[in-house]
Motif scaffolding. Structure first.
Motif, short mmCIF file in Angstrom:
data_model
loop_
_atom_site.label_atom_id
_atom_site.label_comp_id
_atom_site.label_asym_id
_atom_site.label_seq_id
_atom_site.Cartn_x
_atom_site.Cartn_y
_atom_site.Cartn_z
N ALA A 1 0.85 -1.20 0.00
CA ALA A 1 0.00 0.00 0.00
C ALA A 1 0.88 1.25 0.00
CB ALA A 1 -0.92 0.00 1.21
N ILE A 2 0.38 2.31 -0.60
CA ILE A 2 1.06 3.61 -0.63
C ILE A 2 0.16 4.61 0.08
CG2 ILE A 2 0.06 4.26 -2.86
CD1 ILE A 2 3.64 5.04 -1.79
N ASP A 3 0.74 5.51 0.84
CA ASP A 3 -0.08 6.45 1.62
C ASP A 3 -0.22 7.77 0.88
OD1 ASP A 3 -1.52 7.75 3.49
OD2 ASP A 3 0.00 7.71 5.07
N TYR A 4 -1.32 7.91 0.17
CA TYR A 4 -1.62 9.18 -0.50
C TYR A 4 -2.57 10.03 0.33
CZ TYR A 4 0.69 7.69 -4.79
OH TYR A 4 1.62 7.29 -5.72
N THR A 5 -2.86 9.60 1.56
CA THR A 5 -3.63 10.46 2.46
C THR A 5 -2.72 11.48 3.14
OG1 THR A 5 -3.38 8.93 4.33
CG2 THR A 5 -5.29 8.60 2.88
N ASP A 6 -1.42 11.35 2.91
CA ASP A 6 -0.43 12.31 3.43
C ASP A 6 0.56 12.60 2.31
OD1 ASP A 6 1.29 13.90 4.85
OD2 ASP A 6 2.15 12.28 6.06
N ILE A 7 0.12 13.39 1.34
CA ILE A 7 0.94 13.61 0.14
C ILE A 7 2.14 14.50 0.42
CG2 ILE A 7 -0.93 13.21 -1.49
CD1 ILE A 7 -1.35 16.18 -1.69
N ALA A 8 2.15 15.20 1.53
CA ALA A 8 3.33 15.99 1.87
C ALA A 8 4.51 15.07 2.10
CB ALA A 8 3.06 16.85 3.11
N THR A 9 4.24 13.93 2.77
CA THR A 9 5.30 12.97 3.05
C THR A 9 5.57 12.07 1.85
OG1 THR A 9 4.71 12.94 5.40
CG2 THR A 9 6.01 11.09 4.57
N THR A 10 4.51 11.59 1.21
CA THR A 10 4.65 10.60 0.15
C THR A 10 5.07 11.23 -1.18
OG1 THR A 10 2.87 9.36 1.20
CG2 THR A 10 3.51 8.70 -1.02
N LEU A 11 4.46 12.36 -1.54
CA LEU A 11 4.71 12.97 -2.84
C LEU A 11 5.47 14.29 -2.77
CD1 LEU A 11 1.24 12.33 -4.54
CD2 LEU A 11 3.37 11.06 -4.87
#
Length: 383
Positions: free
Chosen positions: A159-169
């Motif tokens: 799984a990838i966490d796109y609910t926290d795009i500051a950290t992930t993206l």
């Protein structure tokens, strides 16, 4: 029945009739069930081999349900990624719009809309779950799919966490800025000068020849305006709004109001006037300068590449799952077909066998009748 004596011929005919009846019962059972092996008594080797094949086919068929649900979970994540990709593209468009204007207030508005798009990205990621499993939610949402009955063959989809795009993206909300305000009441004489072009001396905030200077937070002059005998408030406000991207001027109820998007020092007019000098402090937007916007665009481009790579990974996983699902269906059918070859009866053959047995039964009955004719002849002597 040992007290009753049968002739050899009658006894042989009776035995043949009994055997034929037993065979007919077995044949009728095969026709009724469709199987030539219905229990271990019929053929132990075939029965237990077929049972093992059918059991494995059943186990694999049960796994198909899990595979199907895993495919749906992956499709839900793929749909979420597609929507997120579009929103990131929209965010990039907002940054480009901000880059195409030099107006600080327009840039601040674009920054606000950009932040709204980021909120929607995280919202979509949070809503992309299926049956409690969200591959875009990170955390413990990894998906494990098993392909065989002993769970030795499996696929783990991270799984990838796109609910926290500051950290992930690396996409963080930008500071939209908060405008600073300066309202300077004008004296009647000054207002008359800027409104009607009539010069009055001494008590005016402005006099012909005054230079109104605008300086940035570093003290560097960014623009200046010279008051003339023909200057009106309308002229001044128009010139400010036309020449300064980070200052908006307005005149209402005898007062000049300046809204600034960055720290600005405004000076000019008569020394004794209320407008002699003033510094207006603002909370600056991250997109106040082109450098700030380009920095955001750089992060957006990296995010786009990252999302595309993740979409490709999910697409590969989906292809593997669908292919494995098709293989498992076919393989389970092969196992069942193999089991059938061991236990399923040939209905044509069994039908022919039953017809032959019926004929044999009829012949055996006739033979038994012939074998008992001698005893019947003795009986007629007593008639």
């Amino acid at each position: 029945m040992s007290d009753i004596v049968l002739s050899n011929a009658a006894r042989a005919s009776l035995l043949s009739l009994t055997q034929t009846t037993e065979l007919m019962g077995k044949t009728q059972g095969k026709l009724a069930t469709g199987k030539k092996v219905n229990s271990a008594l019929d053929n132990p080797n075939s029965f237990f081999t077929a049972q093992g094949l059918n059991n494995r086919a059943t186990d694999l068929t049960n796994l198909l349900d899990d595979m199907g649900q895993s495919i749906q979970t992956l499709k839900a994540a793929d749909q979420g990624i597609s929507a997120i990709t579009k929103l990131i593209a929209a965010a990039k468009a907002k940054a480009n719009q901000a880059l195409q204007t030099s107006d600080a207030f327009d840039r601040s508005q674009y920054a606000r809309e950009y932040n709204d798009l980021l909120d929607q990205i995280e919202g979509i990621a949070g809503d992309s779950g299926y049956k409690g499993k969200n591959l875009l939610g990170g955390g413990d949402n990894d998906l494990v799919v098993y392909f065989n009955e002993d769970n030795s063959n499996k696929l783990k989809i991270g799984a990838i966490d796109y609910t926290d795009i500051a950290t992930t993206l690396g996409l963080e909300p930008v500071e939209v800025g908060s405008a600073g305000l300066l309202t300077t009441p004008l004296s009647a004489n000054s207002a008359a000068l800027l409104t009607t072009s009539l010069l009055t001396a001494d008590s005016a905030d402005f006099a012909a020849g005054d230079i109104i200077s605008f300086k940035d937070g570093n003290g560097d002059e960014i623009w200046s305006f010279e008051v003339t005998s023909a200057t009106t408030v309308s002229d001044f406000v128009t010139e400010v709004n036309s020449n300064l991207d980070s200052v908006q001027a307005s005149f209402k109820a005898g007062a000049l109001t300046f809204s600034v998007a960055e720290d600005i020092t405004i000076s000019g007019g008569q020394t004794a006037g209320a407008f002699a000098s003033a510094t207006v402090t603002a909370e600056e937007s991250d997109w106040l300068t082109e450098a700030g916007i380009n920095d955001t665009l750089s992060h957006i481009q990296s995010a786009i590449e990252s999302v595309r790579l993740q979409a490709s990974t999910f697409g590969t996983n989906l292809t593997m799952l669908e292919n494995r699902q098709d293989f498992t269906k076919s393989f389970a059918a092969t196992l069942e077909a193999g089991a059938d070859k061991l236990v399923v009866a040939d209905m044509n053959e069994e039908g022919a066998n039953l017809l032959a047995l019926q004929t044999r039964q009829s012949l055996s009955t006739t033979a038994l009748s012939f074998a008992t004719q001698a005893e019947q002849g003795v009986l007629r002597l007593f008639g």
